[in-house]
Design an enzyme around this catalytic site. Structure first.
Site, PDB file in Angstrom:
ATOM      1  N   TYR A 140       0.864  -1.187   0.000  1.00 58.93           N
ATOM      2  CA  TYR A 140       0.000   0.000   0.000  1.00 58.93           C
ATOM      3  C   TYR A 140       0.899   1.235   0.000  1.00 58.93           C
ATOM      4  O   TYR A 140       1.989   1.212   0.582  1.00 58.93           O
ATOM      5  CB  TYR A 140      -0.913   0.002   1.244  1.00 58.93           C
ATOM      6  CG  TYR A 140      -2.006  -1.054   1.229  1.00 58.93           C
ATOM      7  CD1 TYR A 140      -1.698  -2.400   1.376  1.00 58.93           C
ATOM      8  CD2 TYR A 140      -3.344  -0.702   1.085  1.00 58.93           C
ATOM      9  CE1 TYR A 140      -2.698  -3.369   1.368  1.00 58.93           C
ATOM     10  CE2 TYR A 140      -4.350  -1.664   1.085  1.00 58.93           C
ATOM     11  CZ  TYR A 140      -4.024  -2.992   1.226  1.00 58.93           C
ATOM     12  OH  TYR A 140      -5.013  -3.949   1.225  1.00 58.93           O
ATOM     13  N   GLU A 141       0.431   2.312  -0.616  1.00 59.42           N
ATOM     14  CA  GLU A 141       1.326   3.447  -0.839  1.00 59.42           C
ATOM     15  C   GLU A 141       1.741   4.157   0.447  1.00 59.42           C
ATOM     16  O   GLU A 141       2.647   4.979   0.436  1.00 59.42           O
ATOM     17  CB  GLU A 141       0.708   4.446  -1.829  1.00 59.42           C
ATOM     18  CG  GLU A 141      -0.511   5.161  -1.306  1.00 59.42           C
ATOM     19  CD  GLU A 141      -1.273   5.902  -2.404  1.00 59.42           C
ATOM     20  OE1 GLU A 141      -0.959   5.725  -3.587  1.00 59.42           O
ATOM     21  OE2 GLU A 141      -2.187   6.650  -2.054  1.00 59.42           O
ATOM     22  N   SER A 142       1.116   3.830   1.573  1.00 63.25           N
ATOM     23  CA  SER A 142       1.548   4.378   2.857  1.00 63.25           C
ATOM     24  C   SER A 142       2.919   3.839   3.252  1.00 63.25           C
ATOM     25  O   SER A 142       3.471   4.258   4.264  1.00 63.25           O
ATOM     26  CB  SER A 142       0.527   4.038   3.939  1.00 63.25           C
ATOM     27  OG  SER A 142       0.280   2.646   3.942  1.00 63.25           O
ATOM     28  N   GLY A 143       3.460   2.901   2.489  1.00 64.41           N
ATOM     29  CA  GLY A 143       4.807   2.400   2.779  1.00 64.41           C
ATOM     30  C   GLY A 143       4.832   0.998   3.343  1.00 64.41           C
ATOM     31  O   GLY A 143       5.896   0.453   3.630  1.00 64.41           O
TER      32      GLY A 143
END
Lengths: 286, 256
Positions: free
Chosen positions: B50-53
């Site tokens: 997920y792009e939150s890392g």
């Protein structure tokens, strides 16, 4: 050099009318208490920078603090619209809002370039879409070695970064855990900073050798505000209040219900209220 | 066969496209449901990012936001957002990216920015987020969107992220080396690009859906592949796992 102060002193000292301000925190550790303090202190004409404007910028826009927004995704995550942001863009309420729109990759790169002391960020992006047509700051550069065309945008160099973190020690060294977002980059890219923390401890706890720590000499004001990220979350302290994010949809849809909520929960309250919100929510979630 | 909703068919059809060794960039909502359904059924070792890392995360409930604590708690590791976009996405390490949008055209270009003119929008949508670079940096793209005349349009109001641009080799001509949208999964059918024109054409129709229904819900004249399959109906197991996942998620979000 870090100075441990109250939140109201921190905001009064660091955030001025007309400043470019970046409140960061990618879903996690969003500095809600600091946002409310900025609103209570009546700041005006701010240029707000943030990847995901979220509820904090919805509130500041609706309260008329904002002249310009620099952003990449302006929604309520998993819920839908940010109604105050939409009302400002679609209807100019409470006044016209300038926007400078990017992609996440561009924003993240611009913060990193700012922290690196570079004038611009270079990355492979913005290929073929319409954003470069509506944002004059998106340019293309040619790699001098391969000839590849890449995207370039100016680095972010805000006047002030505002973040929330789990803890600081008494010297003001700040430790961040969990989803890190661009908080470290935002602080290092900015001239000044305000960091709110869940607690201030004598010594930072036992940690990984590579823990994310902002040394005290990179940080400006540090203020202890337990619960200060609520309804966002602080990993290890309290979970995200997903039901509040859903409830915000109704609160913010209507100008009057928005103002009523802001009066009761922001203008007539202080930062101390956050500890109770987070405590109650944590108990309910367990 | 149990009764099921068209959106359940859509999620299940998307989940089936994912393989155990895929490395997948996941968006919130339908993509997250499809990816986790795949992980809980036939692809237990799929890598979800997920792009939150959060790298290689295994949430027990679906996140409401892209950075819920659940994703970080169950991840192999969590990196910063600049690292996520630079090393992992731009670095070319993601095989499959999932996208959706408010509007799509026949070449699978997407609009998530505005309905109406940019300077005076009728509806201001959230914007691109990660999509403009996900669309060009991931090995291939799967798109999940429910069909309707207002969303499947002849001409986009704004191109937020590119698919096959204007068809043919127009995508490669922009210097993009990745495949772009290889599948479009809707609540009625599965589309894939025509090998030459790159227009998205129907390759599989969900059980009980007619060609007329697909056309009625599409704003351009729909083309069908020479051989159109019928999408296999959801199995009892797929439905059970998906419904249990949603039930768990609703309970968790109501409590918190």
């Amino acid at each position: 050099m870090a100075r441990i102060t109250s939140l109201s002193e921190a905001i009064a000292g660091a955030v001025h009318d007309g400043d470019t301000v970046a409140l960061e925190g990618f879903t996690h550790l969003i500095p809600h208490a600091a946002c409310h303090e900025i609103i209570r202190q009546g700041r005006k004409d701010l240029t707000l920078v943030r990847m995901t404007p979220d509820l904090v910028y919805d509130q500041m826009i609706g309260m008329g603090c904002v002249k310009k927004l620099v952003f990449s995704w302006g929604g309520n995550p998993g819920v839908g619209s940010l109604h105050r942001f939409r009302d400002a863009v679609e209807n100019g309420w409470p006044h016209k809002l300038e926007i400078e729109e990017h992609s996440h990759a561009a924003m993240a790169n611009a913060y990193e370039a700012g922290a690196s002391g570079l004038p611009c960020a270079i990355f492979r992006g913005y290929i073929g879409g319409d954003l470069p047509k509506v944002n004059a700051k998106i340019k293309r550069v040619t790699c001098p070695f391969t000839g590849e065309e890449l995207a370039a945008i100016p680095s972010h160099r805000p006047d002030v970064a505002v973040i929330h973190a789990q803890r600081a020690d008494r010297a003001g060294n700040v430790m961040i855990e969990g989803v890190l977002g661009v908080q470290k980059e935002a602080v290092l890219a900015s001239k000044r900073s305000v960091v709110t923390v869940e607690e201030i401890v004598d010594e930072l706890p036992e940690r990984s050798l590579n823990a994310v720590v902002l040394p005290h000499w990179t940080v400006g004001h540090v203020a202890m505000v337990p619960g200060g990220a609520f309804p966002s979350y602080a990993q290890g302290y309290y979970p995200r209040n997903n039901s509040f994010y859903k409830a915000w949809d109704d609160i913010a849809k209507d100008r009057d219900s928005f103002h009523a909520w802001m009066k009761t929960n922001v203008l007539d309250k202080g930062p101390d209220a956050f500890a109770q919100y987070a405590r109650k929510h944590k108990a309910a979630a367990e | 066969m149990a009764d099921y909703k068209p959106t359940e068919m859509m999620t299940i059809a998307a989940a089936r496209l994912l393989k155990n060794d895929d490395i997948c960039f996941v968006g919130i909502g339908q993509p997250s449901a499809a990816c986790n359904l795949a992980r809980l059924t036939h692809a237990p070792e799929i890598t979800l990012i997920y792009e939150s890392g959060t790298l290689a995360t295994k949430p027990t409930v679906l996140p409401l936001s892209i950075g819920d604590g659940e994703l970080c708690d169950t991840a192999l590791t969590t990196v910063s957002v600049p690292e996520m976009f630079r090393y992992w996405l731009q670095g070319g390490r993601i095989k499959v990216g999932f996208l959706g949008g408010a509007q799509i055209d026949k070449f699978a270009n997407l609009n998530t920015t505005v309905v109406g003119p940019y300077d005076k929008p009728k509806v201001r949508l959230p914007g691109g987020g990660g999509a403009p670079e996900i669309a060009t940096s991931c090995g291939e793209i799967f798109i999940i969107m429910a069909q309707g005349k207002r969303s499947f349009v002849e001409k986009l109001d704004f191109v937020t992220s590119i698919g096959h641009v204007s068809g043919g080799d127009s995508r490669q001509k922009l210097g993009v080396k990745t495949k772009g949208p290889t599948k479009l999964i809707t609540d009625l059918a599965v589309f894939a690009p025509d090998p030459q024109t790159k227009e998205m054409i129907v390759v599989s129709i969900h059980p009980g859906v007619t060609r007329e229904q697909i056309q009625e819900n599409t704003g351009w004249p729909v083309k069908f592949a020479a051989k159109v399959d019928e999408t296999p109906a959801p199995t009892a197991k797929e439905l059970d796992v998906l419904r249990e996942l949603h039930a768990r998620t609703n309970r968790a979000h109501a409590a918190a």
